[in-house]
Design a protein around this motif. Structure first.
Motif, PDB file in Angstrom:
ATOM      1  N   PRO A 244       0.651  -1.155  -0.016  1.00  0.00           N
ATOM      2  CA  PRO A 244       0.064   0.027   0.073  1.00  0.00           C
ATOM      3  C   PRO A 244       0.898   1.489  -0.086  1.00  0.00           C
ATOM      4  CG  PRO A 244      -0.020  -1.011   2.329  1.00  0.00           C
ATOM      5  CD  PRO A 244       0.733  -1.862   1.167  1.00  0.00           C
ATOM      6  N   CYS A 245       0.411   2.270  -0.915  1.00  0.00           N
ATOM      7  CA  CYS A 245       0.985   3.598  -0.801  1.00  0.00           C
ATOM      8  C   CYS A 245       1.182   4.262   0.475  1.00  0.00           C
ATOM      9  CB  CYS A 245       0.360   4.496  -1.846  1.00  0.00           C
ATOM     10  SG  CYS A 245       0.935   6.158  -1.526  1.00  0.00           S
ATOM     11  N   ARG A 246       2.179   4.584   1.080  1.00  0.00           N
ATOM     12  CA  ARG A 246       2.265   5.250   2.345  1.00  0.00           C
ATOM     13  C   ARG A 246       1.282   6.508   2.683  1.00  0.00           C
ATOM     14  NH1 ARG A 246       6.596   2.472   4.808  1.00  0.00           N
ATOM     15  NH2 ARG A 246       8.305   2.065   3.500  1.00  0.00           N
ATOM     16  N   VAL A 247       0.754   6.908   1.697  1.00  0.00           N
ATOM     17  CA  VAL A 247       0.114   8.251   1.679  1.00  0.00           C
ATOM     18  C   VAL A 247      -1.390   8.023   1.472  1.00  0.00           C
ATOM     19  CG1 VAL A 247      -0.507  10.542   0.439  1.00  0.00           C
ATOM     20  CG2 VAL A 247       1.849   9.696   0.884  1.00  0.00           C
ATOM     21  N   CYS A 248      -1.849   7.166   0.398  1.00  0.00           N
ATOM     22  CA  CYS A 248      -3.088   6.982   0.171  1.00  0.00           C
ATOM     23  C   CYS A 248      -3.708   5.527   0.355  1.00  0.00           C
ATOM     24  CB  CYS A 248      -3.465   7.453  -1.373  1.00  0.00           C
ATOM     25  SG  CYS A 248      -2.723   6.473  -2.522  1.00  0.00           S
ATOM     26  N   GLY A 249      -2.766   4.595   0.476  1.00  0.00           N
ATOM     27  CA  GLY A 249      -3.196   3.270   0.685  1.00  0.00           C
ATOM     28  C   GLY A 249      -3.448   2.399  -0.630  1.00  0.00           C
ATOM     29  N   THR A 250      -3.248   3.084  -1.890  1.00  0.00           N
ATOM     30  CA  THR A 250      -3.341   2.468  -3.080  1.00  0.00           C
ATOM     31  C   THR A 250      -2.271   1.796  -3.266  1.00  0.00           C
ATOM     32  OG1 THR A 250      -4.764   4.266  -3.834  1.00  0.00           O
ATOM     33  CG2 THR A 250      -3.940   2.553  -5.491  1.00  0.00           C
ATOM     34  N   VAL A 251      -2.480   0.401  -3.928  1.00  0.00           N
ATOM     35  CA  VAL A 251      -1.299  -0.552  -4.338  1.00  0.00           C
ATOM     36  C   VAL A 251      -0.365   0.184  -5.142  1.00  0.00           C
ATOM     37  CG1 VAL A 251      -0.732  -2.891  -5.282  1.00  0.00           C
ATOM     38  CG2 VAL A 251      -2.656  -2.616  -3.921  1.00  0.00           C
ATOM     39  N   VAL A 252       1.074   0.093  -4.740  1.00  0.00           N
ATOM     40  CA  VAL A 252       2.128   0.592  -5.539  1.00  0.00           C
ATOM     41  C   VAL A 252       2.254  -0.363  -6.782  1.00  0.00           C
ATOM     42  CG1 VAL A 252       4.405   1.153  -5.549  1.00  0.00           C
ATOM     43  CG2 VAL A 252       3.322   1.632  -3.767  1.00  0.00           C
ATOM     44  N   ARG A 253       2.627   0.569  -8.002  1.00  0.00           N
ATOM     45  CA  ARG A 253       2.727  -0.413  -9.213  1.00  0.00           C
ATOM     46  C   ARG A 253       3.954  -0.449  -9.597  1.00  0.00           C
ATOM     47  NH1 ARG A 253      -1.423   1.289 -13.898  1.00  0.00           N
ATOM     48  NH2 ARG A 253      -0.195  -0.544 -14.799  1.00  0.00           N
ATOM     49  N   HIS A 254       4.351  -1.425 -10.636  1.00  0.00           N
ATOM     50  CA  HIS A 254       5.670  -1.425 -11.102  1.00  0.00           C
ATOM     51  C   HIS A 254       5.506  -1.649 -12.666  1.00  0.00           C
ATOM     52  CE1 HIS A 254       8.828  -4.438 -12.740  1.00  0.00           C
ATOM     53  NE2 HIS A 254       9.590  -3.498 -12.075  1.00  0.00           N
ATOM     54  N   ILE A 255       6.422  -0.858 -13.209  1.00  0.00           N
ATOM     55  CA  ILE A 255       6.533  -1.005 -14.632  1.00  0.00           C
ATOM     56  C   ILE A 255       8.168  -1.006 -15.204  1.00  0.00           C
ATOM     57  CG2 ILE A 255       4.215   0.084 -15.240  1.00  0.00           C
ATOM     58  CD1 ILE A 255       5.731   2.345 -16.021  1.00  0.00           C
ATOM     59  N   ARG A 256       8.213  -1.267 -16.330  1.00  0.00           N
ATOM     60  CA  ARG A 256       9.518  -1.273 -16.942  1.00  0.00           C
ATOM     61  C   ARG A 256       9.812  -0.103 -17.924  1.00  0.00           C
ATOM     62  NH1 ARG A 256      13.472  -4.192 -14.554  1.00  0.00           N
ATOM     63  NH2 ARG A 256      14.493  -4.557 -16.357  1.00  0.00           N
ATOM     64  N   GLN A 257      10.910   0.691 -17.583  1.00  0.00           N
ATOM     65  CA  GLN A 257      10.896   1.782 -18.677  1.00  0.00           C
ATOM     66  C   GLN A 257      12.471   1.775 -18.919  1.00  0.00           C
ATOM     67  OE1 GLN A 257       9.104   4.964 -15.848  1.00  0.00           O
ATOM     68  NE2 GLN A 257       8.606   5.901 -18.001  1.00  0.00           N
ATOM     69  N   THR A 262      10.480   0.619 -12.662  1.00  0.00           N
ATOM     70  CA  THR A 262      10.094   1.980 -12.303  1.00  0.00           C
ATOM     71  C   THR A 262       8.679   1.726 -11.361  1.00  0.00           C
ATOM     72  OG1 THR A 262      10.526   3.288 -14.215  1.00  0.00           O
ATOM     73  CG2 THR A 262       8.393   4.002 -12.723  1.00  0.00           C
ATOM     74  N   PHE A 263       8.594   2.409 -10.164  1.00  0.00           N
ATOM     75  CA  PHE A 263       7.610   2.082  -9.134  1.00  0.00           C
ATOM     76  C   PHE A 263       6.873   3.462  -8.827  1.00  0.00           C
ATOM     77  CE2 PHE A 263      11.206  -0.487  -8.326  1.00  0.00           C
ATOM     78  CZ  PHE A 263      10.439  -1.682  -8.288  1.00  0.00           C
ATOM     79  N   PHE A 264       5.304   3.418  -8.912  1.00  0.00           N
ATOM     80  CA  PHE A 264       4.640   4.734  -8.676  1.00  0.00           C
ATOM     81  C   PHE A 264       3.268   4.132  -8.010  1.00  0.00           C
ATOM     82  CE2 PHE A 264       3.403   3.003 -12.829  1.00  0.00           C
ATOM     83  CZ  PHE A 264       1.872   3.472 -12.821  1.00  0.00           C
ATOM     84  N   CYS A 265       2.643   5.337  -7.391  1.00  0.00           N
ATOM     85  CA  CYS A 265       1.109   5.208  -7.188  1.00  0.00           C
ATOM     86  C   CYS A 265       0.271   5.689  -8.216  1.00  0.00           C
ATOM     87  CB  CYS A 265       0.975   6.019  -5.656  1.00  0.00           C
ATOM     88  SG  CYS A 265      -0.532   5.951  -5.015  1.00  0.00           S
ATOM     89  N   PRO A 266      -0.399   4.939  -8.528  1.00  0.00           N
ATOM     90  CA  PRO A 266      -1.332   5.425  -9.548  1.00  0.00           C
ATOM     91  C   PRO A 266      -2.344   6.439  -9.186  1.00  0.00           C
ATOM     92  CG  PRO A 266      -2.127   3.167  -8.996  1.00  0.00           C
ATOM     93  CD  PRO A 266      -0.872   3.519  -8.170  1.00  0.00           C
ATOM     94  N   VAL A 267      -2.406   6.710  -7.951  1.00  0.00           N
ATOM     95  CA  VAL A 267      -3.446   7.691  -7.357  1.00  0.00           C
ATOM     96  C   VAL A 267      -2.667   9.026  -7.032  1.00  0.00           C
ATOM     97  CG1 VAL A 267      -4.924   8.482  -5.423  1.00  0.00           C
ATOM     98  CG2 VAL A 267      -5.285   6.232  -6.478  1.00  0.00           C
ATOM     99  N   CYS A 268      -1.678   8.835  -6.288  1.00  0.00           N
ATOM    100  CA  CYS A 268      -1.031  10.179  -5.927  1.00  0.00           C
ATOM    101  C   CYS A 268      -0.115  10.615  -7.174  1.00  0.00           C
ATOM    102  CB  CYS A 268       0.155   9.666  -4.857  1.00  0.00           C
ATOM    103  SG  CYS A 268      -0.560   9.214  -3.317  1.00  0.00           S
ATOM    104  N   GLN A 269       0.127   9.741  -8.290  1.00  0.00           N
ATOM    105  CA  GLN A 269       0.798  10.237  -9.380  1.00  0.00           C
ATOM    106  C   GLN A 269      -0.156   9.996 -10.511  1.00  0.00           C
ATOM    107  OE1 GLN A 269       4.283   7.833  -7.653  1.00  0.00           O
ATOM    108  NE2 GLN A 269       5.224   9.028  -9.352  1.00  0.00           N
ATOM    109  N   ARG A 270      -1.229  11.019 -10.629  1.00  0.00           N
ATOM    110  CA  ARG A 270      -2.218  10.723 -11.749  1.00  0.00           C
ATOM    111  C   ARG A 270      -1.749  10.896 -13.025  1.00  0.00           C
ATOM    112  NH1 ARG A 270      -7.405   9.701  -9.650  1.00  0.00           N
ATOM    113  NH2 ARG A 270      -7.670  10.232  -7.345  1.00  0.00           N
ATOM    114  N   ARG A 271      -0.779  12.012 -13.171  1.00  0.00           N
ATOM    115  CA  ARG A 271      -0.426  12.275 -14.369  1.00  0.00           C
ATOM    116  C   ARG A 271       0.846  13.045 -14.515  1.00  0.00           C
ATOM    117  NH1 ARG A 271      -1.220  17.705 -15.353  1.00  0.00           N
ATOM    118  NH2 ARG A 271      -2.592  18.970 -13.803  1.00  0.00           N
TER     119      ARG A 271
END
Length: 271
Positions: A244-257, A262-271
C-alpha cells in the motif's frame, strides 16, 4: 547501482584520509570497462591532493594528472591500512603510504581511468555530457523547466539520462517523482512550470535526505569504511510493488522503462 548519494557518501568516507598520501604502487586485476590508460608504475610517487565528485564519478586529483573512478553497477571502494589480500573481484589497488584504495566490483562495469587533466580527451569523454549538479546553486528551477520542455521522452527517462541534471538515478528519480505527484511516464515537455518547480524541489530534498542516511544499501553497497546506508528503509514507492502507498493506501505499481524498474502510485501520481 551506486547513485549520486552513494558516490558522495563514499567520497566523504575517505577523502580526508587519503589527501596528501603518496602512491607507492598500483595493482591491476582483471580488465574493467575502460583501461587505466597509463602504465601502473608511472603513477608511483605521485601525491593525492584531494577527492572530488562529478555526477557518479570520483575524481582523485594528483599532483600530476587525475584518476577518474566509476563504481559501475556493483562496485565499491575501500580505503584502509590493513586490507586482506586481493580477491577475484578486487580489480584495482592504489597503494599509498596511508593505506590501500581498493575497487571491488563483481560485475566489472566499474573503472579507474587516468587523465592528464580535466580537459584531456579521456576526461571529456566521461564528463563532458553531464548536466548540472542537483544540490548546487547551478540547478535552478526556471532553467530546469526550460530544459524539460525540449524533451519529448518520459520524465523518468529524461532524469536518468543525466543531460539536464546529473546523478538522479533510478531509486531517487522514482522517489522524487512520487513526492512531486508526477507519473513517471509523463512526457517531459508536458510538465508545466509549477509541477517542474515541485519536481526540482523534490529532487533536492530526496537526494539531501539520502546523503543524511548514508545512501541506499539495496545489495552490497558500503562506503570506503565498510558502512551501509539506510535510505532503502524510507522509500515511498521504490521496491514496494504490491504494497500500500504510504500516503493513500493504493497498491504501488511496477512497470519497466528502458530496461529499468519504475515504481509509482496510480492515485498520488495521476499524470
Amino acid at each position: 547501482m551506486p547513485e549520486l548519494p552513494e558516490v558522495e557518501v563514499t567520497r566523504r568516507s575517505f577523502a580526508d584520509r587519503i589527501a596528501g598520501a603518496r602512491i607507492t604502487g598500483v595493482r591491476l586485476g582483471k580488465p574493467l570497462r575502460w583501461p587505466l590508460g597509463v602504465q601502473p608504475q608511472s603513477l608511483v610517487g605521485r601525491t593525492v591532493q584531494g577527492v572530488r565528485r562529478r555526477g557518479k564519478y570520483l575524481l582523485l586529483d594528483l599532483d600530476h594528472g587525475l584518476l577518474l573512478v566509476h563504481l559501475g553497477m556493483s562496485g565499491s571502494l575501500r580505503f584502509a591500512a590493513g586490507l586482506p589480500p586481493a580477491g577475484p573481484h578486487d580489480h584495482v589497488d592504489v597503494q599509498t603510504d596511508r593505506g590501500v584504495l581498493r575497487l571491488h566490483d563483481p560485475r566489472r562495469f566499474g573503472a579507474v581511468v587516468h587523465a592528464a587533466h580535466e580537459a584531456a580527451p579521456e576526461a571529456r569523454k566521461l564528463l563532458g555530457g553531464l548536466g548540472v549538479e542537483p544540490l548546487s546553486a547551478d540547478f535552478e528551477p526556471a532553467a530546469f523547466h526550460a530544459a524539460l520542455r525540449r524533451h519529448r521522452s518520459s520524465i523518468k527517462q529524461v532524469l536518468l539520462a543525466g543531460g539536464i541534471v546529473v546523478g538522479v538515478g533510478n531509486i531517487y528519480a522514482s522517489e522524487a517523482l512520487f513526492m512531486a505527484g508526477i507519473r513517471p511516464t509523463t512526457r517531459a515537455d508536458r510538465i508545466g512550470r509549477v509541477r517542474a518547480e515541485r519536481l526540482h524541489a523534490a529532487i533536492r530534498q530526496v537526494l539531501a535526505r539520502a546523503l543524511e542516511v548514508g545512501g541506499s544499501s539495496l545489495k552490497d553497497f558500503v562506503d570506503a569504511q565498510g558502512g551501509s546506508g539506510y535510505f532503502q528503509l524510507e522509500t515511498r514507492v521504490y521496491g514496494r510493488e504490491g504494497q500500500p502507498c504510504r500516503v493513500c493506501g493504493t497498491v504501488v505499481r511496477h512497470i519497466r522503462q528502458g530496461q529499468r524498474s519504475t515504481f509509482f502510485c496510480p492515485v498520488c501520481q495521476r499524470r
